[in-house]
Design an enzyme around this catalytic site. Structure first.
Site, PDB file in Angstrom:
ATOM      1  N   TYR B  17      79.660  44.950  31.015  1.00  0.00           N
ATOM      2  CA  TYR B  17      78.605  45.941  31.039  1.00  0.00           C
ATOM      3  C   TYR B  17      79.230  47.231  29.714  1.00  0.00           C
ATOM      4  O   TYR B  17      80.356  47.597  30.808  1.00  0.00           O
ATOM      5  CB  TYR B  17      78.094  46.161  32.223  1.00  0.00           C
ATOM      6  CG  TYR B  17      77.381  47.233  32.719  1.00  0.00           C
ATOM      7  CD1 TYR B  17      75.950  47.188  32.212  1.00  0.00           C
ATOM      8  CD2 TYR B  17      77.861  48.200  33.821  1.00  0.00           C
ATOM      9  CE1 TYR B  17      75.145  47.796  32.578  1.00  0.00           C
ATOM     10  CE2 TYR B  17      76.870  49.089  34.314  1.00  0.00           C
ATOM     11  CZ  TYR B  17      75.303  48.884  33.205  1.00  0.00           C
ATOM     12  OH  TYR B  17      74.237  50.131  34.060  1.00  0.00           O
ATOM     13  N   TYR B 171      71.961  41.897  43.877  1.00  0.00           N
ATOM     14  CA  TYR B 171      73.160  42.857  43.196  1.00  0.00           C
ATOM     15  C   TYR B 171      73.080  44.187  43.404  1.00  0.00           C
ATOM     16  O   TYR B 171      73.586  44.053  44.662  1.00  0.00           O
ATOM     17  CB  TYR B 171      73.349  43.080  42.261  1.00  0.00           C
ATOM     18  CG  TYR B 171      75.309  43.904  41.614  1.00  0.00           C
ATOM     19  CD1 TYR B 171      75.839  43.263  41.267  1.00  0.00           C
ATOM     20  CD2 TYR B 171      74.499  44.831  41.548  1.00  0.00           C
ATOM     21  CE1 TYR B 171      77.125  44.118  41.298  1.00  0.00           C
ATOM     22  CE2 TYR B 171      75.023  45.953  40.660  1.00  0.00           C
ATOM     23  CZ  TYR B 171      76.991  45.401  41.338  1.00  0.00           C
ATOM     24  OH  TYR B 171      77.980  46.303  40.582  1.00  0.00           O
ATOM     25  N   HIS B 172      72.121  44.302  43.264  1.00  0.00           N
ATOM     26  CA  HIS B 172      72.306  46.393  43.629  1.00  0.00           C
ATOM     27  C   HIS B 172      71.839  46.168  45.314  1.00  0.00           C
ATOM     28  O   HIS B 172      71.725  47.376  46.234  1.00  0.00           O
ATOM     29  CB  HIS B 172      71.118  46.935  43.667  1.00  0.00           C
ATOM     30  CG  HIS B 172      71.527  46.623  42.034  1.00  0.00           C
ATOM     31  ND1 HIS B 172      70.503  45.553  41.353  1.00  0.00           N
ATOM     32  CD2 HIS B 172      71.961  47.392  41.142  1.00  0.00           C
ATOM     33  CE1 HIS B 172      71.167  45.893  39.783  1.00  0.00           C
ATOM     34  NE2 HIS B 172      71.387  47.295  39.518  1.00  0.00           N
ATOM     35  N   LYS B 540      71.701  65.336  45.429  1.00  0.00           N
ATOM     36  CA  LYS B 540      71.970  64.707  44.500  1.00  0.00           C
ATOM     37  C   LYS B 540      71.181  65.053  44.070  1.00  0.00           C
ATOM     38  O   LYS B 540      70.570  65.105  43.127  1.00  0.00           O
ATOM     39  CB  LYS B 540      71.335  63.544  44.634  1.00  0.00           C
ATOM     40  CG  LYS B 540      72.333  62.776  45.789  1.00  0.00           C
ATOM     41  CD  LYS B 540      72.434  61.226  45.538  1.00  0.00           C
ATOM     42  CE  LYS B 540      72.792  60.448  44.570  1.00  0.00           C
ATOM     43  NZ  LYS B 540      73.672  60.348  43.638  1.00  0.00           N
ATOM     44  N   ASP B 544      71.704  61.064  38.630  1.00  0.00           N
ATOM     45  CA  ASP B 544      72.110  59.131  39.338  1.00  0.00           C
ATOM     46  C   ASP B 544      71.290  59.239  40.922  1.00  0.00           C
ATOM     47  O   ASP B 544      70.979  59.456  41.223  1.00  0.00           O
ATOM     48  CB  ASP B 544      73.464  59.948  39.537  1.00  0.00           C
ATOM     49  CG  ASP B 544      74.099  59.188  40.378  1.00  0.00           C
ATOM     50  OD1 ASP B 544      73.896  57.357  40.716  1.00  0.00           O
ATOM     51  OD2 ASP B 544      74.362  59.612  41.447  1.00  0.00           O
ATOM     52  N   HIS B 546      71.675  56.077  42.733  1.00  0.00           N
ATOM     53  CA  HIS B 546      73.432  55.591  43.253  1.00  0.00           C
ATOM     54  C   HIS B 546      73.313  57.005  45.006  1.00  0.00           C
ATOM     55  O   HIS B 546      74.033  57.172  44.981  1.00  0.00           O
ATOM     56  CB  HIS B 546      74.197  55.556  42.685  1.00  0.00           C
ATOM     57  CG  HIS B 546      74.709  54.150  41.988  1.00  0.00           C
ATOM     58  ND1 HIS B 546      74.310  54.890  40.916  1.00  0.00           N
ATOM     59  CD2 HIS B 546      74.653  52.984  41.348  1.00  0.00           C
ATOM     60  CE1 HIS B 546      73.928  53.635  39.437  1.00  0.00           C
ATOM     61  NE2 HIS B 546      74.486  53.062  40.458  1.00  0.00           N
TER      62      HIS B 546
END
Lengths: 338, 672
Positions: B17, B171-172, B540, B544, B546
């Site tokens: 990646y 995945y996430h 935040k 981003d 996350h």
């Protein structure tokens, strides 16, 4: 010694009346502060801001309803309408606190739901935890809403409707709006409990749900008993969708119409004055109990006294508080001394 | 030495990646990686590209070229694939909200190079559903997002048949804290929602629907509990096989195969003793390679230093070599499925399937995955699972070598170099990308652009497939921001529930109750001294998404008695400073994982100063290298927390002390 940096109330009041955001923020911090030094200054601040205009200016709006009914998206849609019209808005958003034995913390999640453009000087949002007080609305909401009224055209107080809250909020707002959750038992409970007497405007959000929303609106329309209600007000029930942006304009228009109704009926100032008295009694009783009220000569005497100071009840509240405290101390002194 | 058997299985596709700074720099990296034996490409896009903004948008500031490559228009795409034959390459693109657009640029580029799109193969991640739960690069509300997914599927089935239009991602979910059962359940619910939507669109005749089912692929995670993870993948295979037969009547078993790519776990990689990540990554790869019946089609491995910052080419090479050793040196690919017939494995698989079925029924009863996301249910479940994991680490129940046990270490020669063992993205990249973009806007034909955008907007409103008009936009030179804005105007934007409104877990973790009690007392005492309860803003900034770290800090702060303002992701520094002022908070906590901490934290401090809040303490958390941490402290940040600081209680204790100190109270020090 802590570096508290308490502001000068007179200067602060002048800046608040000019609408300076930093001043509004530190004024709210001061009203939230329970240290004795701060309380004294808070009284002075509110004294500077108060006057007869307090009983006539602006519009205090209470919005309540069960969790998940879409209050915030509705408030957000209303704000958009007001801002488009150039009207300034202050918001006090109240969320529940965790129980004291679990730390008493709170997640204040309203800003995220009340979406706003990055820079809008005509909108000010303060979130508050209810701090387990008075069945839902923190005592601080009362003075804070009055401060906001000094510098914003509209002040919205948003609370989560759980039990007692609806009654509390009725003693703040000039106009109270209940947001119903379609297809949930909450509304039926609400109708049964008799609290239906309180709201001036009903909203059934999520009209995009269709039949379920229409059913809830019909139930409210049918069930609201009207015998104690005011002549000349129609208690509208609005079907709307904040997310789909339908029905907002019609709903929005009811708020201004309700305020005009109150003024025309000579109710605005009287209601505000009554609400304030109710808050003073509530706060005194919460802090000192019935015994405290007796030290001031009982409920009726207090109400009479507040009536004489109807445009400066917060100062009067602090005077009464100090009076009770001094009486309590003098009563207790002999037993405390060795 | 025994010679390897001749009839070995084909190895999986090997990818890394990657992407950074610019299309040119990324292209150079790709060509080097391919020369080293990588067999496919996995493109990492930067956050402005992922969230539909141009490099010169104010929201993109500090983010251009940081976590991936900026692609603003077709010329960037052309440069990214310079000297790479599109018809021979297998390209995976980690792109979601703007997947239809990046795929259009890729198809447009192929057309321009005279390549038949039918020859293109690769994958667009294009699972926007999980973006609402983790990762956070959503733009539009769920309805239009589902439509974009369905449109790309309907289009590629006809015109780019070798393409995997969507990669349903578990995945996430794991990165956000999901247990294996939750991963199985929510990923399969998402796949069902996607297939139901495509079916409802009516664009594909019923007899062709099995082909649609066949094109649905998955992107999974593999954690360090590699046996359970291997069972999870076998469970996925069995459940998918059954579901596609019973729900979608796919008769051909080949079309019911569970096809998946994998990136192994990043959540478990540590900043402490980072060399240990190498064995973690290799063991995690075993989970997806070991069982032939449930083997990955494509693997990409993180680099050993991911928890420290951006990997260098050498770090990525090391990750590739791990795959090559597994595939070419070991005898793994010489055997049939080595786990078939194991009663232990079979029992674990059945247990996972039973748990996942219960959770699927639960979600379906709530009206499906979209309803369960909109109500906040799934996000709350994930935040809760992640919180349990962090508590287990804090209590020592879950052992992480070098973090909560065996912390003693000699100094690692791997991290002693002057570069801090990470790559710095090119600081000039943002400016250069903006210049290149503005030059592109001057060169293109404005009338063509306007017509193409009008066509896009009309299609968005009409409900027709978005792909043809998007490809026209790509060829006309439309930019990523213009495509994103056109659809924003029609679809609107969306903010999902944050999930932090979960109930306080009054059980707390064994042995740690005392710390929580002590923290509550400290928070209460400090609030009393200051006259009102302590109030914190958790913010935040930047693009981003996350949000796990920020969410856990918000929940923990609430649990120890703070009044917490958490406004979710993607806020501008102005919005954060304004919220700090209006809310009258005692401290601001910022979380940034995109590597843009210098620009973003600096901007927040500046905005606070502009509001007379210079004295308001700011703390920051994220993947922040030591040199940057020092510079941030010099700018006025009061504390920096990195993945090394695994104890949320300790972080809370420190934040209370930061508040005390900035109000003239003495620090209370470490918790007992």
């Amino acid at each position: 010694m802590t570096n508290l940096g308490l502001p000068d109330p007179e200067q602060l009041a002048a800046r608040i009346l000019r609408g300076e955001r930093a001043a509004v923020a530190s004024g709210l911090n001061l009203l939230d502060n329970r240290l004795p030094a701060a309380r004294g200054r808070a009284v002075r601040l509110l004294a500077c801001l108060s006057g007869e205009r307090w009983l006539s200016a602006g519009h205090l709006i209470g919005v309540t309803g069960p969790p998940g009914a879409g209050k915030s998206s509705l408030v957000s849609a209303m704000i958009r309408e007001w801002r488009l019209a150039g009207t300034t808005v202050g918001v006090l958003a109240v969320d529940p606190s965790s129980r004291p034995e679990l730390g008493g913390g709170a997640l204040l999640g309203d800003r995220i739901r009340i979406k706003t453009p990055a820079q809008d000087d005509g909108l000010f949002i303060r979130s508050l935890a209810n701090r387990n007080q008075l069945g839902g609305v923190a005592g601080e909401v009362w003075p804070m809403s009055w401060l906001m009224l000094a510098c914003f055209d509209i002040v919205v107080i948003e609370t989560v409707g759980v039990g007692q809250t609806e009654i509390d909020i009725a003693e703040i707002g000039d106009t109270v709006c209940y947001v119903a959750q379609p297809a949930s038992g909450d509304t039926i409970q609400y109708l049964k409990s008799g609290i239906i007497e309180i709201p001036d405007i009903f909203a059934v959000n999520k009209a995009d749900l269709g039949a379920a929303a229409r059913k809830t609106a019909n139930e409210i329309g049918r069930s609201a008993p009207r015998q104690d209600r005011r002549e000349g007000w129609d208690y509208p029930v609005c079907l709307l969708s904040a997310t789909m942006q339908t029905g907002i304009k019609e709903f929005h228009a009811h708020f201004d119409r309700h305020r005009r109704f109150l003024v025309a009926a000579g109710l605005l100032a009287r209601q505000r004055s009554q609400h304030q008295s109710a808050w003073v009694l509530r706060l005194l009783k919460e802090e000192f109990g019935t015994f405290g009220l007796e030290l001031l000569g009982g409920r009726a005497a207090i109400e009479k006294r507040l009536g004489e100071y109807r445009s400066s009840q917060f100062e009067e509240y602090e005077r009464m508080r100090e009076h009770i405290l001094s009486r309590l101390l003098s009563v207790n002194q002999p037993t405390l001394s060795p | 030495m025994v010679a390897p058997r001749k009839n070995r299985d084909q190895p999986w596709l090997m990818r890394t990646y990657s992407g950074h700074s610019s299309a040119r720099a990324s292209n150079a990296l790709y060509r080097t990686n391919l020369a080293k034996g990588q067999t496919g490409l996995s493109v990492a896009f930067d956050l402005p590209t992922q969230t539909g903004y141009d490099a010169d948008s104010p929201l993109a500031r500090g983010e251009v070229g940081k976590v991936g490559v900026p692609i603003s228009h077709i010329e960037d795409m052309d440069q990214l694939f310079d000297q790479i034959p599109l018809d021979q390459m297998n390209t995976s693109m980690t792109i979601n909200a703007t997947a239809a657009w990046l795929l259009s640029l890729y198809i447009g580029l192929a057309q321009r190079r005279g390549i038949d799109p039918k020859k293109l193969s690769g994958t667009t991640q294009n699972d926007i559903i999980k973006e609402y739960l983790s990762r956070g690069t959503y733009i539009y509300p769920p309805g239009p997002s589902m439509r974009l997914i369905a449109d790309t599927i309907n289009y590629t089935i006809r015109h780019v048949p070798k393409w995997n239009p969507t990669n349903v991602c578990s995945y996430h979910l794991q990165e956000a804290g999901a247990t294996p059962v939750q991963e199985l359940a929510y990923a399969l619910c998402t796949a069902m929602a996607v297939l139901d939507r495509v079916k409802a669109s009516g664009e594909v005749p019923p007899e062709e629907f099995p082909q649609v089912v066949e094109r649905i692929s998955f992107f999974v995670n593999a954690g360090i509990r590699f046996i359970e993870e291997c069972c999870k993948l076998r469970a996925f295979g069995e459940m998918w096989d059954e579901l596609t037969l019973s729900r979608y009547q796919v008769e051909d078993p080949k079309l019911r195969r569970f096809r998946y790519g994998v990136q192994v776990n990043s959540l478990g990689l540590t900043e402490a003793q980072p060399e240990n990540n190498v064995q973690r990554i290799v063991l995690e790869m075993l989970a997806v390679a070991l069982s032939k019946r449930a083997r990955a089609r494509a693997i990409q491995l993180p680099a050993w230093n991911e928890a420290m910052g951006l990997p260098r080419p050498w770090d990525q090479q090391w990750a590739l070599r791990m795959q090559q050793v597994m595939a070419f040196e070991t005898d793994l690919l010489e055997y049939e499925d080595i786990l078939d017939g194991s009663p232990v494995i079979a029992a674990k698989v059945s247990e996972l399937i039973a748990g996942a079925r219960r959770e699927i029924d639960n979600v379906e009863a709530q009206g499906g995955i979209i309803a369960a996301i909109e109500s906040g249910y799934i996000k709350r479940e994930l935040v809760g699972s992640h919180m349990s994991r962090l508590r287990a680490i804090e209590s020592g129940e879950l052992k992480i070598i070098g973090v909560n046990c065996f912390q003693e270490t000699a100094e690692s020669p791997l991290t002693m170099g002057s570069d801090g063992a990470i790559m710095k993205s090119d600081p000039a990249a943002e400016r250069q990308q903006i210049e290149r973009l503005q030059e592109h806007r001057r060169q293109r034909n404005d009338a063509d652009v306007r017509a193409a955008l009008q066509g896009l907007s009309d299609t968005a409103k009409s409900g027709d497939n978005i792909m043809p008009s998007s490809i026209r936009c790509a060829l006309a030179g439309v930019t990523t921001g213009e495509w994103g804005d056109s659809l924003r105007a029609v679809f609107g934007e969306f903010r999902p529930p944050t999930g932090v409104d979960i109930a306080i877990d009054s059980r707390e973790v064994l042995g740690r109750k005392d710390q929580v009690t002590e923290l509550r007392e400290r928070v209460g005492r400090t609030g009393n001294a200051l006259g009102r309860p302590l109030k914190i803003l958790v913010g935040k900034p930047g693009l981003d998404g996350h949000s796990n770290g920020a969410e856990q800090v918000a929940v923990k702060a609430r649990d120890v008695g703070f009044e917490v303002v958490y406004d979710g992701i993607r806020l501008t520094p102005q919005q954060i400073a304004q919220a700090a002022q209006e809310e009258g908070v005692h401290v601001v906590g910022l979380s940034i994982l995109s590597g843009s901490h210098m620009e973003l934290v600096g901007s927040v401090l500046q905005e606070l100063r502009a509001r007379d809040l210079a004295g308001l303490p700011v703390v920051a958390g994220g993947i922040i290298p030591p040199a940057d941490a020092e510079r941030l402290m010099a700018l006025g940040v009061r504390a920096i927390y990195t993945p090394k600081d695994f104890s949320l209680n300790a972080i809370m204790g420190d934040i209370v002390d930061v508040v005390r100190e900035s109000n003239g109270l003495e620090r209370l020090g470490l918790l007992s």
